[in-house]
Write an enzyme that holds these catalytic residues in place. Structure first.
Site, mmCIF file in Angstrom:
data_model
loop_
_atom_site.group_PDB
_atom_site.id
_atom_site.type_symbol
_atom_site.label_atom_id
_atom_site.label_comp_id
_atom_site.label_asym_id
_atom_site.label_seq_id
_atom_site.Cartn_x
_atom_site.Cartn_y
_atom_site.Cartn_z
ATOM 1 N N ARG A 81 0.851 -1.186 0.000
ATOM 2 C CA ARG A 81 0.000 0.000 0.000
ATOM 3 C C ARG A 81 0.890 1.240 0.000
ATOM 4 O O ARG A 81 1.659 1.451 0.950
ATOM 5 C CB ARG A 81 -0.906 -0.004 1.243
ATOM 6 C CG ARG A 81 -1.716 1.249 1.369
ATOM 7 C CD ARG A 81 -2.625 1.285 2.595
ATOM 8 N NE ARG A 81 -3.187 2.621 2.635
ATOM 9 C CZ ARG A 81 -3.222 3.415 3.704
ATOM 10 N NH1 ARG A 81 -2.790 3.000 4.874
ATOM 11 N NH2 ARG A 81 -3.704 4.625 3.608
ATOM 12 N N HIS A 125 -3.224 10.945 0.619
ATOM 13 C CA HIS A 125 -2.707 10.770 1.980
ATOM 14 C C HIS A 125 -2.159 12.128 2.428
ATOM 15 O O HIS A 125 -0.969 12.288 2.668
ATOM 16 C CB HIS A 125 -1.645 9.665 2.005
ATOM 17 C CG HIS A 125 -1.366 9.075 3.357
ATOM 18 N ND1 HIS A 125 -1.480 7.735 3.634
ATOM 19 C CD2 HIS A 125 -0.977 9.649 4.508
ATOM 20 C CE1 HIS A 125 -1.161 7.513 4.908
ATOM 21 N NE2 HIS A 125 -0.849 8.665 5.460
ATOM 22 N N GLU A 170 -7.495 8.301 6.238
ATOM 23 C CA GLU A 170 -7.823 8.961 7.502
ATOM 24 C C GLU A 170 -8.341 10.387 7.350
ATOM 25 O O GLU A 170 -7.719 11.335 7.851
ATOM 26 C CB GLU A 170 -6.604 8.965 8.431
ATOM 27 C CG GLU A 170 -6.163 7.586 8.835
ATOM 28 C CD GLU A 170 -5.093 7.600 9.937
ATOM 29 O OE1 GLU A 170 -4.596 8.681 10.283
ATOM 30 O OE2 GLU A 170 -4.775 6.524 10.451
ATOM 31 N N TYR A 294 -4.315 2.024 15.843
ATOM 32 C CA TYR A 294 -3.101 2.211 16.642
ATOM 33 C C TYR A 294 -3.308 1.981 18.129
ATOM 34 O O TYR A 294 -2.551 1.270 18.758
ATOM 35 C CB TYR A 294 -2.490 3.596 16.391
ATOM 36 C CG TYR A 294 -1.858 3.662 15.015
ATOM 37 C CD1 TYR A 294 -0.550 3.260 14.824
ATOM 38 C CD2 TYR A 294 -2.607 4.051 13.907
ATOM 39 C CE1 TYR A 294 0.029 3.259 13.563
ATOM 40 C CE2 TYR A 294 -2.043 4.058 12.639
ATOM 41 C CZ TYR A 294 -0.731 3.652 12.469
ATOM 42 O OH TYR A 294 -0.176 3.638 11.222
ATOM 43 N N GLU A 364 -3.582 -0.141 8.205
ATOM 44 C CA GLU A 364 -2.399 0.288 8.967
ATOM 45 C C GLU A 364 -2.490 -0.274 10.375
ATOM 46 O O GLU A 364 -3.556 -0.238 10.995
ATOM 47 C CB GLU A 364 -2.307 1.816 9.128
ATOM 48 C CG GLU A 364 -1.929 2.571 7.887
ATOM 49 C CD GLU A 364 -1.803 4.081 8.121
ATOM 50 O OE1 GLU A 364 -1.548 4.516 9.262
ATOM 51 O OE2 GLU A 364 -1.971 4.815 7.133
HETATM 52 C C1 GBH Z 1 -1.426 7.304 10.659
HETATM 53 O O1 GBH Z 1 -2.072 8.253 11.436
HETATM 54 C C2 GBH Z 1 -1.098 7.895 9.340
HETATM 55 O O2 GBH Z 1 -1.983 7.425 8.345
HETATM 56 C C3 GBH Z 1 0.325 7.690 8.928
HETATM 57 O O3 GBH Z 1 0.630 8.555 7.876
HETATM 58 C C4 GBH Z 1 1.228 7.890 10.115
HETATM 59 O O4 GBH Z 1 2.572 7.890 9.766
HETATM 60 C C5 GBH Z 1 0.933 6.791 11.087
HETATM 61 O O5 GBH Z 1 -0.412 6.697 11.383
HETATM 62 C C6 GBH Z 1 1.712 6.901 12.390
HETATM 63 O O6 GBH Z 1 1.375 8.063 13.073
HETATM 64 O O7 GBH Z 1 -2.660 10.570 21.659
HETATM 65 O O8 GBH Z 1 -2.498 8.275 22.394
HETATM 66 O O9 GBH Z 1 -4.625 9.128 21.576
HETATM 67 C C7 GBH Z 1 -2.137 7.920 12.806
HETATM 68 C C8 GBH Z 1 -3.383 8.310 13.488
HETATM 69 C C9 GBH Z 1 -4.026 9.611 15.331
HETATM 70 C C10 GBH Z 1 -2.997 7.521 15.720
HETATM 71 C C11 GBH Z 1 -3.697 10.063 16.696
HETATM 72 C C12 GBH Z 1 -2.668 7.964 17.102
HETATM 73 C C13 GBH Z 1 -3.226 9.613 18.850
HETATM 74 C C14 GBH Z 1 -2.694 8.727 19.890
HETATM 75 N N1 GBH Z 1 -3.089 8.659 14.844
HETATM 76 N N2 GBH Z 1 -3.586 8.945 17.602
HETATM 77 S S1 GBH Z 1 -3.148 9.193 21.506
#
Ligand code: GBH
Length: 449
Positions: A81, A125, A170, A294, A364
């Site tokens: 991807r 993206h 996202e 995540y 992801e």
């Molecule tokens: C993704 O976004 C992106 O698609 C990618 O480009 C990026 O590199 C990758 O993830 C890593 O960051 O403060 O503990 O609640 C991630 C989306 C949104 C996940 C915010 C973590 C906050 C964590 N993120 N979220 S917390």
């Protein structure tokens, strides 16, 4: 045997799609060979990217893609991807197409096909062409139309070899971080006035799906971020705050896409003319639904949490406050590692959307840790794959899993200081070195065959 860490993963379905993910702005470099995007402008503003770096060179994937495709092939995954950079294909976001830009994706797709790896492009993206942004960007409805035209241009060039498509990555983060809080490009701090940005991305998605289908494309999905939201306590104020956060993260995009309507209260705030017709387009059936996962988020009533969370300033006007989740290990980014929340999320989606939910793919999942002997990343992936398998065993229809990320890369406002790769990148020499997690995943996938 006891004492060894090499306990095989449970068996996944034979046709399960394994992959790795990246995005254009985070790895390509070769900024001199494309138009400028909102991220170039954001990065050039002092103080925005925490380590003061830019993505002008990044991993120089533009010149080193052959080596990177070889790494993907040797890992033994079936899919890659990546994202297509809109300003590389259309430097000003409309009209004039750069044949040289399209040539790059043409070569990349050929290289992937020759390696037996399925190309899975994401059309957007976060790297909006700067010229479009200066005309209003995603705050403007006609950006959705520009996006669909660009989608058609890409499909016309590489569509003959692309079996699987992703429209947006996202839109929730791009709306919240990019337009409501200003922590990502384009850096607007519009709070709830950012809602049209959400709607216009969804409309762009719907129009792009239409354009892709007209070009003969099939197997189209979207990559949305999702995560369980845990109320800080049973207190009604905390529950209410958590429900609202859940609505913003988990429902604001999924409800219109899958149910054809906004969650209660949102349509009124949006006040978009022609909303019903838009929603019809937005909810056109998808072939699959992509989930980026995540971590879970713990949320309490406003005014009760830290002023800053995970490096993001939390405005006091928000009707919720993120809280720390204690009792779990943390990644270098500070995000809690909670594999069981992944199962919780995957069981929840079919409960919410029933038969409106298409087959899922995890587009992801990954973590930030430093070092080549990244046993923490091995533990993270192992734990999350076991959690995913639990959801499969419970009957959730998940067809694939993509690790974020193949390479260490430009981690947005963090710059290069968070490393998500299975492969280490030395940013001085640009040398690639597979980490322990790369070797672990290769063996784990081999054991599946
Ligand atoms: C993704 O976004 C992106 O698609 C990618 O480009 C990026 O590199 C990758 O993830 C890593 O960051 O403060 O503990 O609640 C991630 C989306 C949104 C996940 C915010 C973590 C906050 C964590 N993120 N979220 S917390």
């Amino acid at each position: 045997s006891p004492g060894t860490s090499s306990t095989a993963l449970p068996r996944f379905p034979g046709d399960f799609l394994w992959g790795v993910s990246t995005s254009a702005h985070q790895i390509e470099g070769a900024a001199d060979r494309r138009g400028r995007s909102v991220w170039d402008a954001f990065t050039a503003t002092p103080g925005r990217v925490k380590d003061g770096t830019t993505a002008d060179v990044a991993c120089d994937h533009y010149h080193r893609y052959r080596e990177d495709v070889a790494l993907i092939r040797d890992l033994g995954v079936g899919a890659y991807r990546f994202s297509v950079s809109w300003p590389r294909v259309q430097p000003t976001g409309a009209g004039q197409v750069s044949e040289r830009g399209l040539d790059f994706y043409d070569r990349l797709v050929d290289e992937l096909c020759a390696a037996g790896v399925r190309p899975v492009p994401t059309l957007f993206h976060w790297d909006t062409p700067l010229v479009l942004e200066e005309a209003g960007g995603w705050r403007r409805r006609d950006t959705a139309e520009r996006f669909a035209q660009y989608a058609a241009v890409v499909a016309a060039r590489i569509g003959d070899r692309v079996p699987t498509w992703i429209t947006l990555n996202e839109p929730a983060e791009h709306t919240l971080l990019g337009h409501a809080l200003g922590e990502h490009a384009p850096g607007h701090r519009m709070l709830f006035d950012a809602l049209p940005v959400a709607h216009h991305q969804l409309l762009g998605h719907g129009l792009a799906v239409q354009a892709l289908r007209a070009a003969g494309a099939d197997h189209i999905g979207i990559a949305n971020s999702h995560g369980p939201t845990w109320p800080a306590s049973d207190d009604p104020a905390d529950r209410e705050a958590a429900d609202f956060y859940d609505l913003l993260l988990n429902r604001l995009f999924a409800d219109p896409l899958l149910l054809g309507r906004y969650p209660d209260g949102i349509a009124e705030l949006l006040d978009a003319p022609g909303l019903d017709a838009d929603l019809k387009l937005i909810s056109a059936p998808l072939d699959w639904y992509g989930v980026n996962y995540y971590q879970p988020t713990r949320v309490g009533a406003p005014g009760t949490g830290p002023q800053e969370f995970s490096g993001v300033a939390i405005p006091p006007e928000l009707p919720f406050a993120p809280r720390e989740i204690d009792g779990y290990p943390r990644t270098d980014f500070g995000w809690p590692v909670v594999p069981e929340a992944f199962t919780e999320l995957l069981l929840d989606l079919p409960r919410r959307y029933g038969d409106r939910l298409p087959p899922l793919m995890i587009t992801e999942n990954g973590c930030s840790y430093d070092g080549l002997d990244d046993q923490e990343r091995v533990a993270f992936l192992d734990g999350h794959l076991r959690s995913l398998h639990r959801a499969l065993a419970a009957g959730v229809d998940v067809r694939g899993y993509f690790v974020w990320s193949l390479l260490d890369n430009f981690e947005w406002a963090e710059g290069y200081r968070q490393r998500f790769g299975l492969v280490h990148v030395d940013y001085d020499t640009l040398e690639r070195t597979p980490k322990a997690s790369y070797a672990w995943l290769r063996e784990a996938l081999r054991a599946q065959r």
